[in-house]
Design a protein around this motif. Structure first.
Motif, short mmCIF file in Angstrom:
data_model
loop_
_atom_site.label_atom_id
_atom_site.label_comp_id
_atom_site.label_asym_id
_atom_site.label_seq_id
_atom_site.Cartn_x
_atom_site.Cartn_y
_atom_site.Cartn_z
N MET A 215 -28.36 54.40 35.08
CA MET A 215 -27.76 55.38 35.98
C MET A 215 -26.36 54.94 36.38
O MET A 215 -26.11 53.77 36.56
CB MET A 215 -28.60 55.48 37.25
N THR A 216 -25.51 55.92 36.59
CA THR A 216 -24.16 55.62 37.04
C THR A 216 -24.09 55.75 38.55
O THR A 216 -24.99 56.30 39.19
CB THR A 216 -23.14 56.58 36.40
N LEU A 217 -23.02 55.27 39.12
CA LEU A 217 -22.84 55.38 40.56
C LEU A 217 -22.73 56.83 41.01
O LEU A 217 -23.15 57.20 42.09
CB LEU A 217 -21.59 54.61 40.99
N ASP A 218 -22.14 57.70 40.16
CA ASP A 218 -21.99 59.11 40.51
C ASP A 218 -23.34 59.79 40.71
O ASP A 218 -23.47 60.67 41.54
CB ASP A 218 -21.20 59.85 39.43
N ALA A 219 -24.33 59.39 39.95
CA ALA A 219 -25.64 60.02 40.05
C ALA A 219 -26.35 59.61 41.34
O ALA A 219 -27.16 60.36 41.86
CB ALA A 219 -26.49 59.64 38.85
N GLU A 220 -26.04 58.44 41.86
CA GLU A 220 -26.71 57.95 43.06
C GLU A 220 -26.10 58.52 44.34
O GLU A 220 -26.81 58.73 45.31
CB GLU A 220 -26.63 56.43 43.10
N LYS A 221 -24.81 58.75 44.33
CA LYS A 221 -24.12 59.16 45.55
C LYS A 221 -23.49 60.53 45.36
O LYS A 221 -22.74 60.75 44.41
CB LYS A 221 -23.03 58.12 45.87
N PRO A 222 -23.79 61.50 46.24
CA PRO A 222 -23.17 62.82 46.09
C PRO A 222 -21.67 62.76 46.36
O PRO A 222 -21.20 61.90 47.12
CB PRO A 222 -23.88 63.68 47.14
N LYS A 223 -20.93 63.64 45.74
CA LYS A 223 -19.48 63.67 45.88
C LYS A 223 -19.11 64.12 47.29
O LYS A 223 -19.67 65.09 47.81
CB LYS A 223 -18.91 64.63 44.85
N ALA A 224 -18.18 63.44 47.92
CA ALA A 224 -17.76 63.77 49.28
C ALA A 224 -16.93 65.05 49.26
O ALA A 224 -16.10 65.25 48.37
CB ALA A 224 -16.94 62.63 49.87
N LYS A 225 -17.16 65.91 50.23
CA LYS A 225 -16.38 67.14 50.34
C LYS A 225 -15.03 66.81 50.93
O LYS A 225 -14.89 65.98 51.81
CB LYS A 225 -17.10 68.14 51.24
N ARG A 226 -13.99 67.51 50.41
CA ARG A 226 -12.64 67.29 50.88
C ARG A 226 -12.01 68.64 51.22
O ARG A 226 -12.48 69.68 50.78
CB ARG A 226 -11.80 66.60 49.82
N GLY A 227 -10.95 68.61 51.99
CA GLY A 227 -10.21 69.83 52.31
C GLY A 227 -11.04 70.83 53.10
O GLY A 227 -11.79 70.47 54.00
#
Length: 65
Positions: free
Chosen positions: A1-13
Motif C-alpha cells: 500500500m502507498t501512503l496515499d491509500a492510507e490517508k485521505p487527501k486534505a481539502k484546500r481552498g
C-alpha cells in the motif's frame, strides 16, 4: 500500500470551507467593490464593447482562412 491509500487527501481552498460560509461568500457577489467602481454595471455600451473586443481576440473562435 502507498501512503496515499492510507490517508485521505486534505481539502484546500473553497473545498475546505463549510457550505454555509461558501453560500455567504457567493451571496455577496461583488459587494466588496463600491458601485462607482463597477463600470460595466453602470455603462452597458462599455460592457458591450469589451465583450466584442474579448470575443474577437479569442484564437479558438477565429475561422481558418
Amino acid at each position: 500500500m502507498t501512503l496515499d491509500a492510507e490517508k485521505p487527501k486534505a481539502k484546500r481552498g473553497f473545498a475546505a470551507i463549510s457550505p454555509e460560509r461558501r453560500r455567504e461568500i457567493a451571496a455577496s457577489g461583488g459587494a466588496s467593490m463600491p458601485a462607482g467602481k463597477r463600470s460595466f454595471s453602470q455603462n452597458r455600451e462599455l460592457a458591450a464593447s469589451a465583450g466584442r473586443i474579448g470575443g474577437s481576440s479569442s484564437p479558438s473562435r477565429k475561422k481558418p482562412g
